[in-house]
Write an enzyme that holds these catalytic residues in place. Structure first.
Site, short mmCIF file in Angstrom:
data_model
loop_
_atom_site.label_atom_id
_atom_site.label_comp_id
_atom_site.label_asym_id
_atom_site.label_seq_id
_atom_site.Cartn_x
_atom_site.Cartn_y
_atom_site.Cartn_z
N VAL A 166 0.83 -1.21 0.00
CA VAL A 166 0.00 0.00 0.00
C VAL A 166 0.86 1.26 0.00
O VAL A 166 1.95 1.29 0.57
CB VAL A 166 -0.96 0.05 1.21
CG1 VAL A 166 -2.03 -1.02 1.07
CG2 VAL A 166 -0.22 -0.07 2.52
N HIS A 167 0.36 2.29 -0.65
CA HIS A 167 1.08 3.57 -0.68
C HIS A 167 0.08 4.69 -0.96
O HIS A 167 -0.91 4.51 -1.66
CB HIS A 167 2.17 3.54 -1.75
CG HIS A 167 1.71 3.08 -3.10
ND1 HIS A 167 1.51 1.74 -3.40
CD2 HIS A 167 1.38 3.76 -4.21
CE1 HIS A 167 1.11 1.62 -4.65
NE2 HIS A 167 1.00 2.84 -5.17
N LEU A 168 0.37 5.83 -0.39
CA LEU A 168 -0.47 7.02 -0.53
C LEU A 168 0.15 7.95 -1.57
O LEU A 168 1.33 8.28 -1.48
CB LEU A 168 -0.58 7.74 0.82
CG LEU A 168 -1.29 9.10 0.83
CD1 LEU A 168 -2.74 8.96 0.44
CD2 LEU A 168 -1.17 9.73 2.23
#
Ligand SMILES: [Zn+2]
Length: 163
Positions: free
Chosen positions: A118-120
């Site tokens: 996951v990454h923003l």
């Protein structure tokens, strides 16, 4: 064909070649310059997207290779949020955007190309960028531009958390 700018991250990092390590896991141990890392926290890091939709397009990811935001622990959630804030502060100094889009792409249907870590996304925006960004998106971004942007943002990174 007009692309929706609201989903700029669909053009995010695409790994060349087959297989290979996860770009985020690799960045945890790689040198900042090679991995385009702008800043590192205790549990998460910030790097430049190699295929940005706008200049200064940042990705904030936990060190741990987890695929869902529900798998993040409290310290990771807080640090990712703070790193995004600090990234916007650094962008304000270095590139003076007029706004940002922040977003999580969860699943391939949502535009995620790296769905298991996951990454923003932090995507700086400028007035009128909808007019030229779809064109820029098809232009190969020269590595030296990314290196220069990385240096600018790393130098502009705030020493104290905002707020
Ligand atoms: Zn990973």
């Amino acid at each position: 064909m007009t692309r929706q700018l609201w989903a700029p991250w669909r053009l995010e990092y695409i790994r060349s070649g087959g297989g290979g390590d996860c770009v985020f896991c690799s960045a945890v141990t790689a040198a900042d310059e090679g991995a385009l890392v702008v800043n590192r926290g205790a549990a998460a890091l910030v790097l430049l997207n190699r295929f940005p939709y706008s200049p200064g397009h940042l990705l904030v990811a936990p060190f741990r290779h987890v695929g869902g935001i529900g798998e993040l622990d409290d310290a990771e959630v807080l640090e990712i949020h703070r790193l995004a804030e600090q990234g916007m502060a650094a962008l304000a100094t270095a590139l003076a955007p007029e706004g940002h889009n922040l977003g999580w792409n969860l699943g391939k249907v949502a535009g995620g190309s790296i769905v298991d870590h996951v990454h923003l996304h932090v995507v700086p925006r400028w007035t009128g960028d909808t007019n030229f960004m779809p064109v820029l998106a098809d232009v190969k971004v020269l590595p030296e531009h990314l290196d220069e942007t990385r240096r600018k943002l790393a130098a502009a990174w705030p020493h104290e958390p905002p707020g």
